[in-house]
Design a protein around this motif. Structure first.
Motif, PDB file in Angstrom:
ATOM      1  N   TYR A 253      88.022 -80.556  23.640  1.00 51.61           N
ATOM      2  CA  TYR A 253      87.132 -79.432  24.146  1.00 51.61           C
ATOM      3  C   TYR A 253      87.171 -78.293  22.860  1.00 51.61           C
ATOM      4  CZ  TYR A 253      89.536 -80.971  28.464  1.00 51.61           C
ATOM      5  OH  TYR A 253      89.926 -81.558  29.540  1.00 51.61           O
ATOM      6  N   GLU A 254      88.010 -78.164  22.197  1.00 49.35           N
ATOM      7  CA  GLU A 254      87.580 -77.376  20.766  1.00 49.35           C
ATOM      8  C   GLU A 254      86.257 -77.981  20.186  1.00 49.35           C
ATOM      9  OE1 GLU A 254      89.687 -75.432  16.960  1.00 49.35           O
ATOM     10  OE2 GLU A 254      90.957 -76.600  18.328  1.00 49.35           O
ATOM     11  N   GLU A 255      86.449 -79.398  20.155  1.00 51.17           N
ATOM     12  CA  GLU A 255      85.566 -80.095  19.495  1.00 51.17           C
ATOM     13  C   GLU A 255      84.129 -80.148  20.025  1.00 51.17           C
ATOM     14  OE1 GLU A 255      82.795 -83.476  18.301  1.00 51.17           O
ATOM     15  OE2 GLU A 255      83.815 -82.991  20.300  1.00 51.17           O
ATOM     16  N   ARG A 256      84.086 -79.851  21.262  1.00 49.77           N
ATOM     17  CA  ARG A 256      82.717 -79.560  22.049  1.00 49.77           C
ATOM     18  C   ARG A 256      82.306 -78.287  21.679  1.00 49.77           C
ATOM     19  NH1 ARG A 256      80.833 -83.697  21.798  1.00 49.77           N
ATOM     20  NH2 ARG A 256      79.046 -83.163  23.506  1.00 49.77           N
ATOM     21  N   HIS A 257      82.784 -77.356  21.375  1.00 49.68           N
ATOM     22  CA  HIS A 257      82.585 -75.825  21.005  1.00 49.68           C
ATOM     23  C   HIS A 257      82.116 -76.094  19.632  1.00 49.68           C
ATOM     24  CE1 HIS A 257      83.809 -72.255  18.590  1.00 49.68           C
ATOM     25  NE2 HIS A 257      82.895 -71.710  19.744  1.00 49.68           N
ATOM     26  N   GLN A 258      82.812 -76.841  18.798  1.00 49.37           N
ATOM     27  CA  GLN A 258      82.321 -77.017  17.439  1.00 49.37           C
ATOM     28  C   GLN A 258      80.950 -77.845  17.445  1.00 49.37           C
ATOM     29  OE1 GLN A 258      85.376 -78.035  14.443  1.00 49.37           O
ATOM     30  NE2 GLN A 258      84.120 -79.543  13.716  1.00 49.37           N
ATOM     31  N   ALA A 259      80.756 -78.617  18.186  1.00 53.58           N
ATOM     32  CA  ALA A 259      79.577 -79.504  18.173  1.00 53.58           C
ATOM     33  C   ALA A 259      78.315 -78.313  18.642  1.00 53.58           C
ATOM     34  CB  ALA A 259      79.696 -80.494  19.273  1.00 53.58           C
TER      35      ALA A 259
END
Length: 722
Positions: A253-259
């Motif tokens: 989920y953090e990776e989707r925010h980063q994307a």
């Protein structure tokens, strides 16, 4: 009078973090970028240090806080070549900077420029745009960035001339944009909108709504969001969602925010609230932060497994961040070309859904098949071996132009290259990925798919990034294999090609190189058919490199020469010791020398620090010979080497060996010699060639042999007249 006037320095010569932040913010605003950073170059080391950053949390740039000037990233490239570096999108980033592309596989554009005057480089700047930016920079954007960097470089030059070094503003965001440590504009002190009417509007919305600052911290959340998350509003504020909502505490989920933050694109996904509730998230980013909309997802629309994140608008990532880092780490551990082929076949091809692969290298203007996997008929691949690069095939085109080619169906590849591709291999789609390392082609990787395949832009970028990492691993592996072939050739040239036939003596020898590194060492053996008596020698020069092998060749030649002129064993050893010292080498050597007299059933032995030989009697009894001797060769120029006479009755077997055959970290040396003696006793009646194979069998199969091995077996035969 100002401080600058009193000190003799021009006003404005001071350049601190605030000045860097202001200059960066001005450049970002001038070109409509959404993030950026300033790097400074210290005088005492070739490293770029990030001074200030804007528009994104510094944690996103953590891998590049400090980078060497030789690093393959855009800012270092801009400094090395003192020019603007433009990366127009995800595919170009993957192709030109595969390591960056693997860590940040998102759609964004980037420009990097040096901070330089005519005489010196002071650092670099990069700015980024969402992936929707035009493929090329406009003339206006180039002008704004160049003039902004020139102005900042001049200020840095004046600061250096005034002996006012610039400190890195490691914790300061750039002015003019919300930084990682600034709340997004428009948030109230208690997490409520600025007006009562705005509060009523948000409260009436039938879905959850929250606002995140650039670092991902919640600055506002409505009651609907709190109800969906199961966390009160006051516990949400001030912390990232994935830290305050337990069921969102997953790197995915953090990776989707980063994307969303890096690409600037609207991003959506669904996530599971155990045990069975699914929620749909939609992220709307801008330069001040991200607005998040959360609703319950209809069960009928959710098909992802419980442990997956599913994007509502796009297929899931081809390779997850953890997979990418794992693959990159695994590629760094490959040594030989076959290691690379095996890793691509076992880990990369399955990860990207490929059913087969072929790895082809480039040498002397031709393609060469390095390895393949998954093809039912290997001749499909092998017919491309030694194909000239001038041939019109997708593989040669990818290599010569450095551009990957993706064919989603058989008809497409046959249309462009009729009969010239892998289209007869039984597969339905192909990716031809050029392998470029240090700016030169080293090969091409062909991935084949069982079904027609639509290669999305994201998938193409990921495959291109992986190809860049494979290329670097393959380049290292090709160099290793070339060194390995050189080592094997040198070793073969320095050791006897065959053993001479001697009256009354059978002989057999084996040599095994170390299984790691250059696979070359200093172990040697020889059988010298001199008159009136032949001689045998075995030795071990310290080290496992070309120097050790070269010295080994000199010692073997010297022993032959001293034997030929008729020196006695003790004198041969003394002469060889003096020669080694005269050569001025820092290496040492052990050696065992025998003057054989099979007609009288005896031998005279001289020893220089070498392991004791084993003697097997015809009845099977084995003993290690306790021989007098001297120190290692190359230590003491005055050393003497007393000789010992031993009896060799017909049918005896004498085993001469180097320590690589017996030494093991887990076994005491005396126990290892005893174990070798037992094996010699049990198998000693075998024909000598079979006996040699039996004694080295365990070492021949060792995958981590750290030392080379030499073995020389001598068996006395029945004398004439006996």
């Amino acid at each position: 009078m100002s401080e600058g006037e009193r000190s003799g320095r021009a006003p404005g010569s001071r350049v601190g973090p605030a000045v860097l932040s202001s200059a960066l913010a001005a450049m970002i605003d001038a070109v409509g970028a959404h993030s950026g950073a300033v790097y400074l170059l210290p005088d005492d080391e070739p490293v770029l240090e990030m001074a200030v950053m804007a528009g994104l949390p510094r944690s996103f740039a953590a891998p590049w806080e400090r980078v060497g000037l030789g690093a393959q990233i855009p800012v270092a490239h801009a400094v090395r070549e003192r020019r603007l570096v433009w990366v127009g999108g995800e595919e170009e980033m993957a192709r030109s900077y595969p390591r960056v592309g693997m860590v940040l596989p998102y759609s964004f554009a980037l420009a990097a420029l040096p901070l330089a005057t005519a005489s010196k480089v002071y650092g670099a700047v990069f700015v980024t745009w969402p992936g929707s930016h035009a493929p090329e920079l406009s003339d206006r954007e180039r002008h704004e960035l160049r003039t902004g960097c020139e102005r900042l470089a001049l200020r840095l030059e004046r600061a250096a001339a005034g002996n006012r070094p610039v400190r890195s503003g490691a914790d300061r965001p750039a002015a003019g944009r919300a930084g990682a440590d600034q709340p997004a504009a428009g948030s109230g002190a208690a997490g409520t909108p600025d007006t009562v009417e705005a509060a009523r509007l948000v409260a009436r919305l039938p879905y959850g709504l929250c606002s995140l600052d650039p670092a991902g911290r919640v600055t506002f959340a409505n009651e609907a969001a709190a109800d969906l998350f199961g966390v009160p509003v006051d516990e949400l504020l001030g912390a990232p969602l994935w830290a305050s909502v337990p069921w969102l505490s997953d790197p995915m989920y953090e990776e989707r925010h980063q994307a969303a933050s890096i690409s600037g694109n609207v991003t959506s996904f669904v996530a599971l609230h155990p045990p069975s509730d699914w929620f749909s998230f939609r992220l709307y980013p801008d330069t001040t932060g991200i607005t998040v909309r959360v609703v319950r997802a209809r069960a009928a629309t959710v098909t992802s497994p419980p442990d997956a994140v599913r994007d509502d608008d796009a297929p899931p990532p081809l390779v997850s961040m953890s997979q990418a880092l794992s693959l990159a780490g695994a590629l760094t551990e490959t040594v030989s070309v076959q290691d690379v082929v095996r890793l691509v076949a076992e880990e990369i091809a399955p990860a990207v859904g490929s059913g087969a692969l072929a790895l082809l290298g480039v040498r002397a203007g031709r393609l060469h098949v390095l390895g393949h996997h998954g093809y039912r008929d290997p001749h499909v691949v092998e017919r491309f071996d030694r194909m000239p690069l001038a041939s019109p095939t997708p593989g040669t085109h990818a290599v010569t132009h450095g551009v990957p080619a993706f064919f989603g169906s058989r008809s497409r590849v046959e249309q462009l290259y009729p009969g010239k591709a892998f289209a007869s291999d039984g597969f339905a789609a192909w990716a031809y990925l050029p392998l470029i390392a240090s700016g030169r082609p080293v090969g091409v990787c062909v991935l084949a798919y069982a079904e027609p395949h639509d290669f999305s832009p994201h998938e193409r970028a990921v495959l291109t990034s992986l190809a860049g990492l494979v290329a670097q691993a393959l380049d290292r592996a090709l160099l290793y294999d070339a060194k390995h072939r050189l080592a094997q050739g040198l070793q073969a040239a320095l050791l006897p090609h065959s053993l001479p036939s001697l009256p009354g003596v059978e002989a057999s020898a084996r040599y095994l190189p170390a299984s790691r590194g250059m696979e070359i060492g200093g172990d040697f053996y020889d059988l010298v058919p001199s008159r009136p008596l032949p001689a045998a020698v075995i030795g071990d020069v310290q080290g496992h490199n070309v120097t050790a092998a070269g010295l080994m060749g000199q010692l073997r030649t010297a022993v032959r020469a001293y034997t030929t002129v008729g020196q006695e064993p003790a004198e041969v050893m003394r002469s060889t010791n003096r020669l080694m010292i005269d050569l001025g080498t820092d290496l040492f050597a052990s050696c065992l020398y025998l003057r054989l007299d099979p007609a009288h059933g005896r031998a005279v032995v001289a020893r220089a620090g070498h392991p004791p030989p084993l003697l097997r009697q015809p009845d099977g009894r084995v003993r290690a010979l306790d021989l007098a001797g001297g120190p290692l060769l190359g230590i003491d120029p005055e050393a003497t080497y007393p000789s010992t006479e031993i009896e060799l009755s017909p049918g005896c077997v004498l085993a001469l060996y180097t320590d690589g055959l017996i030494e093991s970290p887990e076994v005491d040396i005396e126990d290892a010699v005893a174990h070798l003696g037992r094996r010699l006793g049990e198998a000693g009646d075998l024909p000598l060639e079979e006996l040699a194979d039996e004694l080295v069998r365990h070492e021949a199969g060792a995958e981590e042999r750290t030392d080379d091995v030499a073995l020389l077996l001598l068996r006395t035969t029945v004398r004439d007249g006996d």
